[in-house]
Design an enzyme around this catalytic site. Structure first.
Site: not given
Ligand SMILES: Cc1cc2nc3c(=O)[nH]c(=O)nc-3n(C[C@H](O)[C@H](O)[C@H](O)COP(=O)(O)OP(=O)(O)OC[C@H]3O[C@@H](n4cnc5c(N)ncnc54)[C@H](O)[C@@H]3O)c2cc1C
Length: 380
Positions: A131, A340, A364
């Site tokens: 990776g 909220g 990336e």
């Protein structure tokens, strides 16, 4: 550094903004919910030149500068981050390597198809065990007479199941480490290519991200991009430009968080007045707006530095991506807070923006990798 858009850039920004409001915004939530690829939108975008934004006009593209391209990705992502990343990968990670490393034959064959959107592009570098450390990839390409035989698995590939043209990285010389990686232009209808699982993700659900499997896939020798061993250099060069695209995507998401927050805080009444009257809300809005403006200037600066053409712009692109992605995540947290309990429901856009923002800090190159790139260029 360019601080203001020129007339042409302003015109493009206006055009893409109008397009995104009319064509992208109305379907973004539904595509996200169904996990449906924005095929029809991409066809319309191709007609306007967005898919060939950075492709020179002689190859059927719009021939735009990088700031114009960044405004396209930002405005599209402001309405749909999935469509934004598909546009960014298609331009930066697929068209760019062919423009810069392709032979004249490759440019003539592939760029017009990509610019017209007849085929969508994908970039296949990541593997299950490679990776951040792309140099550890294991997919191989072996030359046999006039063909390369590719074997291996890629993972997390944006548009993987939809793409017709894929830039694939594979090892041609294991003994040479990263310098033994080569890049190939692969067509998805070539024998031996298979799409694996499509990931069930947290966000950017209209971008179909998949595994790709190559089993004795034969590709013509002339589909080698650059020279053997150029692959790592091509991948890093493409990712420098790609990071400008992802930074622009992040600015778009952050801007959408601000847009939604301003509108909601003026409408929502508590303690007898709009929540926009509370200083706590005002400060969150002010902080969001300030960071977004700073992020946008970093994107323009990286784009401007790239277009000056005076060498690498890795540091500027990494700074833009790092700051813009962290801005997007922070803006998404604030936007949900301002909404909220309603912000925590799928009825409100900020819920999708919150899920979409996170990925900009990961793909990336993660934020940690961007910091390595920035510090590496300063401590050389
Ligand atoms: C939705 C999505 C779309 C994607 N699209 C594509 C695509 O189109 N093409 C493609 O090739 N890839 C694509 N990717 C892959 C993506 O680029 C990688 O996921 C990313 O680069 C990180 O790699 P990894 O997931 O293996 O994490 P790892 O590299 O395993 O990182 C895990 C953690 O360790 C940290 N880390 C790793 N190395 C270091 C280090 N040296 N110093 C400090 N920290 C470190 C990382 O920052 C991270 O926090 C996509 C991923 C996703 C989720």
């Amino acid at each position: 550094m360019q601080l203001e858009l020129n007339e042409q850039q302003k015109m493009i920004q206006k055009m893409v903004k109008e397009f995104a409001e009319k064509e992208v915004a109305p379907i973004a939530a539904e595509l996200d919910k169904k996990g449906e690829y924005p095929t029809k939108t991409l066809e319309k975008m191709a007609k306007l030149g967005f898919l060939g934004a950075i492709v020179p006009t002689e190859y059927g593209g719009a021939g735009l500068d990088t700031i114009s391209y960044a405004t396209i990705v930002e405005e599209i992502s402001r309405k749909c981050a999935s469509t934004g990343v598909i546009t960014s990968v298609h331009n930066s990670l697929v068209c760019w390597p062919i423009i810069h490393y392709g032979t004249e034959e490759q440019k003539k064959k592939y760029l017009p198809i990509l610019a017209k959107g007849e085929k969508i592009g994908a970039f296949a570098a990541t593997e299950p065990n490679a990776g951040s450390d792309l140099g550890a990839m294991q997919t191989t390409a072996k030359l046999k007479s006039n063909k390369y035989i590719i074997n291996g698995d890629k993972t997390f590939i944006t548009s993987g199941s939809e793409a017709g043209i894929i830039i694939v990285f594979a090892v041609t010389d294991k003994s040479a480490g990263p310098k033994g990686i080569s890049a190939f232009i692969v067509e998805s209808d070539m024998k031996g290519f298979k799409v694996g699982s499509i990931f069930d993700k947290m966000g950017i659900n209209a971008n179909l991200v998949s595994e790709l499997i190559f089993e004795d896939m034969e590709i013509p020798k002339e589909n080698l991009l650059g020279k053997e061993g150029d692959g790592f250099k091509i991948a890093l060069g493409a990712l420098d430009g790609g990071r400008i695209g992802i930074a622009a995507q992040a600015v778009g998401i952050a801007q959408a968080c601000l847009d939604e927050s301003i509108e909601y805080s003026k409408q929502r009444q508590q303690f007898g007045r709009p929540i926009a009257k509370f200083q706590a809300i005002q400060w969150m809005i002010a902080d969001m707006a300030t960071s977004i403006e700073a992020a946008r200037y970093l994107v323009y600066n990286a784009a401007y530095t790239k277009d000056k053409g005076e060498g690498r712009f890795s540091k500027e692109a990494a700074m833009a991506k790092l700051f813009a992605s962290e801005t997007a995540m922070d803006a998404a947290i604030k936007a949900v807070q301002i909404h909220g309990g309603y912000g925590y429901t799928k009825e409100y856009t900020v819920e999708r923006l919150f899920r979409d923002a996170k990925i900009t800090e990961i793909y990336e190159g993660t934020s940690e990798i961007q910091r390595l790139v920035i510090s590496g260029s300063l401590l050389r």
